[in-house]
Design a protein around this motif. Structure first.
Motif, mmCIF file in Angstrom:
data_model
loop_
_atom_site.group_PDB
_atom_site.id
_atom_site.type_symbol
_atom_site.label_atom_id
_atom_site.label_comp_id
_atom_site.label_asym_id
_atom_site.label_seq_id
_atom_site.Cartn_x
_atom_site.Cartn_y
_atom_site.Cartn_z
ATOM 1 N N GLY A 84 42.653 -17.289 -23.206
ATOM 2 C CA GLY A 84 42.934 -15.861 -23.130
ATOM 3 C C GLY A 84 42.344 -15.125 -21.949
ATOM 4 O O GLY A 84 42.348 -13.893 -21.933
ATOM 5 N N GLU A 85 41.847 -15.861 -20.932
ATOM 6 C CA GLU A 85 41.223 -15.162 -19.808
ATOM 7 C C GLU A 85 42.180 -14.207 -19.099
ATOM 8 O O GLU A 85 41.798 -13.107 -18.695
ATOM 9 C CB GLU A 85 40.668 -16.176 -18.791
ATOM 10 C CG GLU A 85 39.412 -16.893 -19.232
ATOM 11 C CD GLU A 85 39.710 -18.140 -20.043
ATOM 12 O OE1 GLU A 85 38.782 -18.902 -20.326
ATOM 13 O OE2 GLU A 85 40.908 -18.358 -20.393
ATOM 14 N N GLY A 86 43.418 -14.635 -18.927
ATOM 15 C CA GLY A 86 44.386 -13.758 -18.253
ATOM 16 C C GLY A 86 44.611 -12.469 -19.017
ATOM 17 O O GLY A 86 44.636 -11.378 -18.432
ATOM 18 N N LEU A 87 44.741 -12.582 -20.334
ATOM 19 C CA LEU A 87 44.895 -11.385 -21.163
ATOM 20 C C LEU A 87 43.645 -10.528 -21.083
ATOM 21 O O LEU A 87 43.725 -9.295 -21.074
ATOM 22 C CB LEU A 87 45.174 -11.780 -22.613
ATOM 23 C CG LEU A 87 45.243 -10.634 -23.627
ATOM 24 C CD1 LEU A 87 46.312 -9.619 -23.239
ATOM 25 C CD2 LEU A 87 45.502 -11.177 -25.029
ATOM 26 N N GLY A 88 42.486 -11.180 -21.016
ATOM 27 C CA GLY A 88 41.239 -10.428 -20.926
ATOM 28 C C GLY A 88 41.174 -9.566 -19.677
ATOM 29 O O GLY A 88 40.832 -8.379 -19.746
ATOM 30 N N TRP A 89 41.542 -10.148 -18.543
ATOM 31 C CA TRP A 89 41.491 -9.364 -17.306
ATOM 32 C C TRP A 89 42.602 -8.323 -17.254
ATOM 33 O O TRP A 89 42.425 -7.245 -16.679
ATOM 34 C CB TRP A 89 41.552 -10.306 -16.096
ATOM 35 C CG TRP A 89 40.228 -10.988 -15.891
ATOM 36 C CD1 TRP A 89 39.856 -12.222 -16.349
ATOM 37 C CD2 TRP A 89 39.098 -10.458 -15.206
ATOM 38 N NE1 TRP A 89 38.559 -12.487 -16.001
ATOM 39 C CE2 TRP A 89 38.067 -11.426 -15.293
ATOM 40 C CE3 TRP A 89 38.834 -9.269 -14.544
ATOM 41 C CZ2 TRP A 89 36.806 -11.226 -14.739
ATOM 42 C CZ3 TRP A 89 37.580 -9.073 -13.979
ATOM 43 C CH2 TRP A 89 36.583 -10.042 -14.074
ATOM 44 N N PHE A 90 43.752 -8.623 -17.841
ATOM 45 C CA PHE A 90 44.792 -7.595 -17.965
ATOM 46 C C PHE A 90 44.287 -6.449 -18.827
ATOM 47 O O PHE A 90 44.594 -5.281 -18.568
ATOM 48 C CB PHE A 90 46.061 -8.194 -18.573
ATOM 49 C CG PHE A 90 47.140 -7.169 -18.830
ATOM 50 C CD1 PHE A 90 47.781 -6.530 -17.792
ATOM 51 C CD2 PHE A 90 47.498 -6.839 -20.137
ATOM 52 C CE1 PHE A 90 48.778 -5.584 -18.026
ATOM 53 C CE2 PHE A 90 48.480 -5.891 -20.385
ATOM 54 C CZ PHE A 90 49.127 -5.255 -19.324
ATOM 55 N N SER A 91 43.494 -6.775 -19.857
ATOM 56 C CA SER A 91 42.935 -5.736 -20.736
ATOM 57 C C SER A 91 41.998 -4.811 -19.966
ATOM 58 O O SER A 91 41.917 -3.622 -20.274
ATOM 59 C CB SER A 91 42.194 -6.388 -21.908
ATOM 60 O OG SER A 91 43.072 -7.115 -22.729
ATOM 61 N N LEU A 92 41.290 -5.348 -18.964
ATOM 62 C CA LEU A 92 40.450 -4.490 -18.126
ATOM 63 C C LEU A 92 41.320 -3.498 -17.365
ATOM 64 O O LEU A 92 40.982 -2.306 -17.258
ATOM 65 C CB LEU A 92 39.639 -5.341 -17.150
ATOM 66 C CG LEU A 92 38.752 -4.559 -16.171
ATOM 67 C CD1 LEU A 92 37.711 -3.729 -16.909
ATOM 68 C CD2 LEU A 92 38.083 -5.514 -15.183
ATOM 69 N N PHE A 93 42.441 -3.973 -16.843
ATOM 70 C CA PHE A 93 43.391 -3.089 -16.155
ATOM 71 C C PHE A 93 43.888 -1.992 -17.100
ATOM 72 O O PHE A 93 43.941 -0.815 -16.728
ATOM 73 C CB PHE A 93 44.565 -3.913 -15.621
ATOM 74 C CG PHE A 93 45.699 -3.095 -15.077
ATOM 75 C CD1 PHE A 93 45.623 -2.534 -13.809
ATOM 76 C CD2 PHE A 93 46.853 -2.887 -15.821
ATOM 77 C CE1 PHE A 93 46.669 -1.780 -13.299
ATOM 78 C CE2 PHE A 93 47.902 -2.132 -15.327
ATOM 79 C CZ PHE A 93 47.812 -1.581 -14.058
ATOM 80 N N VAL A 94 44.250 -2.399 -18.332
ATOM 81 C CA VAL A 94 44.720 -1.423 -19.325
ATOM 82 C C VAL A 94 43.630 -0.411 -19.630
ATOM 83 O O VAL A 94 43.894 0.795 -19.752
ATOM 84 C CB VAL A 94 45.166 -2.138 -20.619
ATOM 85 C CG1 VAL A 94 45.532 -1.109 -21.695
ATOM 86 C CG2 VAL A 94 46.349 -3.051 -20.352
ATOM 87 N N SER A 95 42.394 -0.880 -19.757
ATOM 88 C CA SER A 95 41.278 0.011 -20.077
ATOM 89 C C SER A 95 41.091 1.077 -19.006
ATOM 90 O O SER A 95 40.918 2.262 -19.313
ATOM 91 C CB SER A 95 39.992 -0.817 -20.230
ATOM 92 O OG SER A 95 38.890 0.015 -20.537
ATOM 93 N N VAL A 96 41.146 0.663 -17.749
ATOM 94 C CA VAL A 96 40.991 1.620 -16.646
ATOM 95 C C VAL A 96 42.153 2.618 -16.647
ATOM 96 O O VAL A 96 41.954 3.829 -16.486
ATOM 97 C CB VAL A 96 40.909 0.881 -15.295
ATOM 98 C CG1 VAL A 96 40.922 1.871 -14.139
ATOM 99 C CG2 VAL A 96 39.645 0.022 -15.241
ATOM 100 N N CYS A 97 43.373 2.108 -16.845
ATOM 101 C CA CYS A 97 44.541 2.998 -16.902
ATOM 102 C C CYS A 97 44.413 3.998 -18.041
ATOM 103 O O CYS A 97 44.781 5.171 -17.903
ATOM 104 C CB CYS A 97 45.813 2.181 -17.075
ATOM 105 S SG CYS A 97 46.317 1.247 -15.618
#
Length: 210
Positions: A84-97
């Motif tokens: 799930g690392e890719g989803l994890g880093w995408f989640s950081l993007f979502v969090s900032v947005c």
């Protein structure tokens, strides 16, 4: 359409929270993630087609895509067993947005949804820590926080909007923020106690070296 989508955001967050705390198997939860994720991609696409270049409508649709891609990603991971690392880093993007969209909501005189977006920012940041940085100790904390805020930020606001009774003011926003902080505190407490209990059980059942 967005209000209907928000209703099912509450549902899928609730299911994913139950998955994280071990109540629902991942493959079972994947099905609803595909349903809701697909809806959260189709709906904003229809909205964009009908938006007539309205910036407010386009902003709302962009936010829906953040959720749709997340849930589709979750569904794929649960069915394939990929890391799930890719989803994890995408989640950081979502969090900032989500933080940015929250501030935009303030400029639109909607402090309640500003707080809702900031609560989502905290949740997706937990997803980043859990999946992107492999902080497995946060699994139960993240799961319980997901459960607690699923209806607070999804189901309840959706029903209020669908009934045409939505209001947004500073008092309601501060109340919602306090409930969000309380939910996080409860989730952290449960997570720590569960981890401490697991460690205690492991120490008492460990074989004695001879």
């Amino acid at each position: 359409m967005g209000n209907v989508g928000l209703l099912y955001v509450g549902a899928v967050l609730f299911i994913n929270g139950l998955m994280l705390i071990g109540v629902i198997p991942g493959k079972s939860a994947a099905i609803l993630n595909f349903f809701v994720g697909g809806m959260q991609v189709v709906f904003p696409t229809i909205i964009l087609i009908q938006a007539d270049n309205d910036p407010g409508i386009i902003l709302g649709a962009a936010g829906l895509y953040l959720f749709g891609f997340t849930y589709l990603y979750v569904g794929i991971l649960q069915l394939t067993g990929l890391s799930g690392e890719g989803l994890g880093w995408f989640s950081l993007f979502v969090s900032v947005c989500a933080v940015v969209i929250g501030f935009i909501q303030l400029t639109l005189d909607d402090p309640v949804f500003a707080v809702i977006w900031w609560i989502w920012a905290v949740l997706w940041f937990l997803f980043f820590l859990l999946l992107g940085l492999n902080m497995d100790s946060l699994t139960l904390t993240t799961g319980w926080f997901t459960i607690l805020i699923s209806h607070l930020t999804g189901t309840i606001p959706a029903f209020v909007l669908l009934l045409g009774r939505y209001e947004s003011n500073t008092t309601l926003a501060l109340t919602l923020a306090a409930l969000g902080v309380l939910a996080l505190a409860i989730a952290v407490t449960i997570g720590r106690r569960s981890s401490a209990a697991a460690e205690s059980e492991a120490s008492t059942t460990a074989p004695i070296a001879t």
